[in-house]
Design a protein around this motif. Structure first.
Motif, PDB file in Angstrom:
ATOM      1  N   ILE A   1      -3.888  -6.004 -18.740  1.00  0.00           N
ATOM      2  CA  ILE A   1      -3.303  -5.751 -17.428  1.00  0.00           C
ATOM      3  C   ILE A   1      -4.426  -5.291 -16.512  1.00  0.00           C
ATOM      4  N   HIS A   2      -4.725  -6.103 -15.537  1.00  0.00           N
ATOM      5  CA  HIS A   2      -5.786  -5.807 -14.575  1.00  0.00           C
ATOM      6  C   HIS A   2      -5.129  -5.336 -13.287  1.00  0.00           C
ATOM      7  N   THR A   3      -5.445  -4.124 -12.881  1.00  0.00           N
ATOM      8  CA  THR A   3      -4.872  -3.558 -11.663  1.00  0.00           C
ATOM      9  C   THR A   3      -5.982  -3.245 -10.679  1.00  0.00           C
ATOM     10  N   GLU A   4      -5.827  -3.694  -9.479  1.00  0.00           N
ATOM     11  CA  GLU A   4      -6.809  -3.466  -8.417  1.00  0.00           C
ATOM     12  C   GLU A   4      -6.117  -2.732  -7.277  1.00  0.00           C
ATOM     13  N   ILE A   5      -6.648  -1.586  -6.898  1.00  0.00           N
ATOM     14  CA  ILE A   5      -6.108  -0.842  -5.765  1.00  0.00           C
ATOM     15  C   ILE A   5      -6.976  -1.156  -4.552  1.00  0.00           C
ATOM     16  N   GLN A   6      -6.356  -1.688  -3.507  1.00  0.00           N
ATOM     17  CA  GLN A   6      -7.102  -2.098  -2.320  1.00  0.00           C
ATOM     18  C   GLN A   6      -6.592  -1.325  -1.119  1.00  0.00           C
ATOM     19  N   GLY A   7      -7.449  -0.509  -0.524  1.00  0.00           N
ATOM     20  CA  GLY A   7      -7.043   0.349   0.567  1.00  0.00           C
ATOM     21  C   GLY A   7      -7.433  -0.129   1.951  1.00  0.00           C
ATOM     22  N   TYR A   8      -7.997  -1.316   2.061  1.00  0.00           N
ATOM     23  CA  TYR A   8      -8.402  -1.814   3.371  1.00  0.00           C
ATOM     24  C   TYR A   8      -8.376  -3.346   3.363  1.00  0.00           C
ATOM     25  N   HIS A   9      -8.263  -3.919   4.545  1.00  0.00           N
ATOM     26  CA  HIS A   9      -8.273  -5.373   4.704  1.00  0.00           C
ATOM     27  C   HIS A   9      -9.640  -5.901   4.316  1.00  0.00           C
ATOM     28  N   ASP A  10      -9.657  -6.944   3.498  1.00  0.00           N
ATOM     29  CA  ASP A  10     -10.916  -7.546   3.048  1.00  0.00           C
ATOM     30  C   ASP A  10     -10.673  -9.043   2.870  1.00  0.00           C
ATOM     31  N   ASP A  11     -11.327  -9.850   3.700  1.00  0.00           N
ATOM     32  CA  ASP A  11     -11.122 -11.299   3.637  1.00  0.00           C
ATOM     33  C   ASP A  11     -11.540 -11.905   2.311  1.00  0.00           C
ATOM     34  N   SER A  12     -12.422 -11.260   1.575  1.00  0.00           N
ATOM     35  CA  SER A  12     -12.887 -11.801   0.291  1.00  0.00           C
ATOM     36  C   SER A  12     -12.127 -11.222  -0.906  1.00  0.00           C
ATOM     37  N   PHE A  13     -11.055 -10.476  -0.643  1.00  0.00           N
ATOM     38  CA  PHE A  13     -10.314  -9.812  -1.712  1.00  0.00           C
ATOM     39  C   PHE A  13      -9.783 -10.788  -2.770  1.00  0.00           C
ATOM     40  N   SER A  14      -9.120 -11.853  -2.346  1.00  0.00           N
ATOM     41  CA  SER A  14      -8.546 -12.819  -3.290  1.00  0.00           C
ATOM     42  C   SER A  14      -9.619 -13.469  -4.154  1.00  0.00           C
TER      43      SER A  14
ATOM     44  N   LEU B   1      -2.547  -7.398 -11.013  1.00  0.00           N
ATOM     45  CA  LEU B   1      -1.703  -6.729 -10.036  1.00  0.00           C
ATOM     46  C   LEU B   1      -2.592  -6.120  -8.961  1.00  0.00           C
ATOM     47  N   ALA B   2      -2.302  -6.456  -7.728  1.00  0.00           N
ATOM     48  CA  ALA B   2      -2.998  -5.856  -6.597  1.00  0.00           C
ATOM     49  C   ALA B   2      -2.048  -4.880  -5.918  1.00  0.00           C
ATOM     50  N   ILE B   3      -2.445  -3.607  -5.884  1.00  0.00           N
ATOM     51  CA  ILE B   3      -1.686  -2.603  -5.151  1.00  0.00           C
ATOM     52  C   ILE B   3      -2.360  -2.472  -3.798  1.00  0.00           C
ATOM     53  N   LEU B   4      -1.683  -2.906  -2.770  1.00  0.00           N
ATOM     54  CA  LEU B   4      -2.256  -2.949  -1.425  1.00  0.00           C
ATOM     55  C   LEU B   4      -1.875  -1.682  -0.674  1.00  0.00           C
ATOM     56  N   ALA B   5      -2.853  -0.813  -0.503  1.00  0.00           N
ATOM     57  CA  ALA B   5      -2.643   0.493   0.125  1.00  0.00           C
ATOM     58  C   ALA B   5      -3.241   0.537   1.530  1.00  0.00           C
ATOM     59  N   ASP B   6      -3.404  -0.623   2.125  1.00  0.00           N
ATOM     60  CA  ASP B   6      -3.978  -0.700   3.473  1.00  0.00           C
ATOM     61  C   ASP B   6      -2.882  -0.505   4.508  1.00  0.00           C
TER      62      ASP B   6
ATOM     63  N   THR C   1       1.399  -8.831  -6.242  1.00  0.00           N
ATOM     64  CA  THR C   1       1.026  -7.857  -5.212  1.00  0.00           C
ATOM     65  C   THR C   1       2.150  -6.848  -5.038  1.00  0.00           C
ATOM     66  N   PHE C   2       1.745  -5.642  -4.714  1.00  0.00           N
ATOM     67  CA  PHE C   2       2.676  -4.556  -4.407  1.00  0.00           C
ATOM     68  C   PHE C   2       2.149  -3.909  -3.137  1.00  0.00           C
ATOM     69  N   LYS C   3       2.826  -4.127  -2.035  1.00  0.00           N
ATOM     70  CA  LYS C   3       2.391  -3.614  -0.731  1.00  0.00           C
ATOM     71  C   LYS C   3       3.081  -2.283  -0.482  1.00  0.00           C
ATOM     72  N   LEU C   4       2.308  -1.215  -0.372  1.00  0.00           N
ATOM     73  CA  LEU C   4       2.876   0.114  -0.166  1.00  0.00           C
ATOM     74  C   LEU C   4       3.721   0.184   1.097  1.00  0.00           C
ATOM     75  N   LEU C   5       3.260  -0.439   2.170  1.00  0.00           N
ATOM     76  CA  LEU C   5       3.978  -0.372   3.445  1.00  0.00           C
ATOM     77  C   LEU C   5       5.342  -1.049   3.396  1.00  0.00           C
ATOM     78  N   GLU C   6       5.616  -1.871   2.396  1.00  0.00           N
ATOM     79  CA  GLU C   6       6.905  -2.552   2.293  1.00  0.00           C
ATOM     80  C   GLU C   6       7.950  -1.724   1.537  1.00  0.00           C
TER      81      GLU C   6
ATOM     82  N   SER D   1       1.382   8.246  -0.731  1.00  0.00           N
ATOM     83  CA  SER D   1       0.479   7.328  -0.016  1.00  0.00           C
ATOM     84  C   SER D   1       1.058   6.910   1.326  1.00  0.00           C
ATOM     85  N   LEU D   2       2.353   6.618   1.340  1.00  0.00           N
ATOM     86  CA  LEU D   2       3.004   6.262   2.609  1.00  0.00           C
ATOM     87  C   LEU D   2       2.923   7.409   3.602  1.00  0.00           C
ATOM     88  N   TYR D   3       3.212   8.613   3.120  1.00  0.00           N
ATOM     89  CA  TYR D   3       3.151   9.788   3.988  1.00  0.00           C
ATOM     90  C   TYR D   3       1.729  10.020   4.517  1.00  0.00           C
TER      91      TYR D   3
END
Length: 191
Positions: A74-87, A108-113, A138-143, A163-165
């Motif tokens: 299980i590979h999990t990547e936490i991404q906290g900012y927009h990055d065009d090369s992320f994928s 799994l990408a946890i998108l915390a941006d 993907t799991f988008k925190l803002l959603e 994180s949302l708070y």
């Protein structure tokens, strides 16, 4: 929430993490068998580059409930900012992990941006009739909805809520204090 905080709680509460973020996979994992975090040894496959550090946020080997000796990564990547090369970076991680272990992989990408319209879920490549599509979870925190997070008894629901708070209270100390008090109340209530 910072990447290091996420990485620590994933390691400390991995079973809860799997139940929350991988609910369809969770029943198939044999938690009676030990799971092993491989990210420290795996960093050697991702040396620093001109663009900065390139390593997997969390990589864990689990055993499934099947009768034979089978395991998945299980590979999990936490991404906290927009990055065009992320994928593309996730695809690079995927093929290096696959090349090293020759095992099944869940990414799994946890998108915390804070960018609502950014939700990468694939890397596509095409060049003179050679094509490749790599899709990942993907799991988008803002959603996420606050009320359903508050109602959950999984500790990762509160981590997502924190994180949302944090995102909602940037540069507003009064709001941040109210959110901290709310989180503290929830923690005490849920023990």
């Amino acid at each position: 929430m910072q990447d290091t905080v996420w990485k620590n709680i994933i390691e400390d509460l991995f079973q809860d993490f799997a139940a929350f973020f991988l609910s369809d996979v969770f029943p198939h994992i044999n938690f009676a068998k030990p799971y092993v975090f491989l990210d420290k040894e795996f960093q050697q496959l991702f040396p620093e580059s001109k663009k900065g550090k390139r390593h997997v946020d969390k990589l864990v080997k689990v055993v499934l409930n099947s009768g034979k000796e089978q395991w998945i990564l299980i590979h999990t990547e936490i991404q906290g900012y927009h990055d065009d090369s992320f994928s593309q970076r996730l695809f690079t991680y995927f093929y290096r992990i696959y090349d090293k272990y020759q095992q099944k992989i869940i990414s799994l990408a946890i998108l915390a941006d804070e960018k609502r319209d950014w939700k990468p879920d694939r890397f596509e490549y095409e060049f003179f009739q050679t094509e490749l599509t790599y899709k990942f979870r993907t799991f988008k925190l803002l959603e996420q909805e606050e009320e359903s997070l508050k109602a959950s008894n999984n500790p990762f629901a509160l981590a997502v809520l924190a994180s949302l708070y944090t995102m909602k209270s940037k540069r507003n100390e009064d709001k941040r204090l109210r959110f901290k008090l709310e989180l503290t109340r929830l923690l005490l209530e849920k023990k």
